[in-house]
Write a protein that holds these residues in place. Sequence first.
Motif, PDB file in Angstrom:
ATOM      1  N   VAL A  50       0.762  -1.157  -0.086  1.00  0.00           N
ATOM      2  CA  VAL A  50      -0.098  -0.065  -0.169  1.00  0.00           C
ATOM      3  C   VAL A  50       0.797   1.123  -0.047  1.00  0.00           C
ATOM      4  CG1 VAL A  50      -2.052   1.098   1.198  1.00  0.00           C
ATOM      5  CG2 VAL A  50      -1.560  -1.320   1.544  1.00  0.00           C
ATOM      6  N   PHE A  51       0.657   2.073  -0.707  1.00  0.00           N
ATOM      7  CA  PHE A  51       1.408   3.326  -1.131  1.00  0.00           C
ATOM      8  C   PHE A  51       0.268   4.612  -1.099  1.00  0.00           C
ATOM      9  CE2 PHE A  51       3.251   6.856  -3.662  1.00  0.00           C
ATOM     10  CZ  PHE A  51       4.272   7.155  -2.645  1.00  0.00           C
ATOM     11  N   ILE A  52       0.379   5.522  -0.193  1.00  0.00           N
ATOM     12  CA  ILE A  52      -0.570   6.689  -0.002  1.00  0.00           C
ATOM     13  C   ILE A  52       0.098   7.643   0.080  1.00  0.00           C
ATOM     14  CG2 ILE A  52      -2.294   7.524   1.390  1.00  0.00           C
ATOM     15  CD1 ILE A  52      -3.153   4.900   2.138  1.00  0.00           C
ATOM     16  N   ILE A  53      -0.342   9.040  -0.757  1.00  0.00           N
ATOM     17  CA  ILE A  53       0.110  10.279  -0.588  1.00  0.00           C
ATOM     18  C   ILE A  53      -1.230  10.888  -0.456  1.00  0.00           C
ATOM     19  CG2 ILE A  53       2.112  10.009  -1.859  1.00  0.00           C
ATOM     20  CD1 ILE A  53       0.687  11.219  -4.394  1.00  0.00           C
ATOM     21  N   PRO A  54      -1.488  11.980  -0.011  1.00  0.00           N
ATOM     22  CA  PRO A  54      -2.559  12.587   0.468  1.00  0.00           C
ATOM     23  C   PRO A  54      -3.587  12.426  -0.751  1.00  0.00           C
ATOM     24  CG  PRO A  54      -1.090  13.861   1.113  1.00  0.00           C
ATOM     25  CD  PRO A  54      -0.205  13.132   0.494  1.00  0.00           C
ATOM     26  N   SER A  55      -3.260  12.635  -2.211  1.00  0.00           N
ATOM     27  CA  SER A  55      -4.162  12.631  -3.243  1.00  0.00           C
ATOM     28  C   SER A  55      -4.479  11.185  -3.987  1.00  0.00           C
ATOM     29  CB  SER A  55      -3.721  13.755  -4.238  1.00  0.00           C
ATOM     30  OG  SER A  55      -2.517  13.304  -4.705  1.00  0.00           O
ATOM     31  N   SER A  56      -3.779  10.135  -3.454  1.00  0.00           N
ATOM     32  CA  SER A  56      -3.736   9.016  -4.227  1.00  0.00           C
ATOM     33  C   SER A  56      -3.549   7.915  -3.286  1.00  0.00           C
ATOM     34  CB  SER A  56      -2.772   8.971  -5.117  1.00  0.00           C
ATOM     35  OG  SER A  56      -2.772   7.773  -6.073  1.00  0.00           O
ATOM     36  N   ILE A  57      -4.202   6.645  -3.590  1.00  0.00           N
ATOM     37  CA  ILE A  57      -4.172   5.228  -2.974  1.00  0.00           C
ATOM     38  C   ILE A  57      -3.491   4.322  -4.079  1.00  0.00           C
ATOM     39  CG2 ILE A  57      -4.687   3.378  -1.580  1.00  0.00           C
ATOM     40  CD1 ILE A  57      -6.705   5.447  -0.454  1.00  0.00           C
ATOM     41  N   GLU A  58      -2.476   3.632  -3.743  1.00  0.00           N
ATOM     42  CA  GLU A  58      -2.024   2.672  -4.772  1.00  0.00           C
ATOM     43  C   GLU A  58      -1.850   1.354  -4.017  1.00  0.00           C
ATOM     44  OE1 GLU A  58       1.945   1.208  -6.748  1.00  0.00           O
ATOM     45  OE2 GLU A  58       1.460   3.210  -7.648  1.00  0.00           O
ATOM     46  N   LEU A  59      -2.676   0.284  -4.491  1.00  0.00           N
ATOM     47  CA  LEU A  59      -2.809  -0.764  -3.570  1.00  0.00           C
ATOM     48  C   LEU A  59      -2.417  -2.152  -4.679  1.00  0.00           C
ATOM     49  CD1 LEU A  59      -3.777  -2.445  -1.264  1.00  0.00           C
ATOM     50  CD2 LEU A  59      -6.169  -2.334  -1.837  1.00  0.00           C
ATOM     51  N   THR A  60      -1.652  -2.927  -4.037  1.00  0.00           N
ATOM     52  CA  THR A  60      -1.273  -3.867  -5.084  1.00  0.00           C
ATOM     53  C   THR A  60      -1.282  -5.240  -3.984  1.00  0.00           C
ATOM     54  OG1 THR A  60       0.280  -3.167  -6.507  1.00  0.00           O
ATOM     55  CG2 THR A  60       0.486  -5.283  -6.350  1.00  0.00           C
TER      56      THR A  60
END
Length: 117
Positions: A50-60
């Motif tokens: 899981v990689f999150i920045i305030p404007s996006s979530i990326e989930l693998t």
Amino acid sequence: MVFTMNEDSLLLDIFLDFGQVMLSAGGEISRVEDSISHMGISYGAKKTNVFIIPSSIELTITFADGETITRTRRISGSPGTDFNKLQSLNALSRRCAAERIPVEELRKELDSISAAK
């Protein structure tokens, strides 16, 4: 437990919704990442990134059958602070990690928390 592709896909959508609601309620990025990771493990993921920045979530997530699915979600709007939602979301993620809530029930509980004012 091995899920079908549709169930795997549904889980990723639920996890992204969970992250979006938690971020919108003022959750810290590291807490959101940690919660989603633990939930993924609870549902049998071999690996959860899981990689999150305030404007996006990326989930693998890599599932037990070796299937890997990646989703990204754009987060818009400015977050507020809703301690009641955060408390409910934290309780849901802990319960989910401890007892693997059925996917349909997880969806209903998340939708209920999300709709709360």
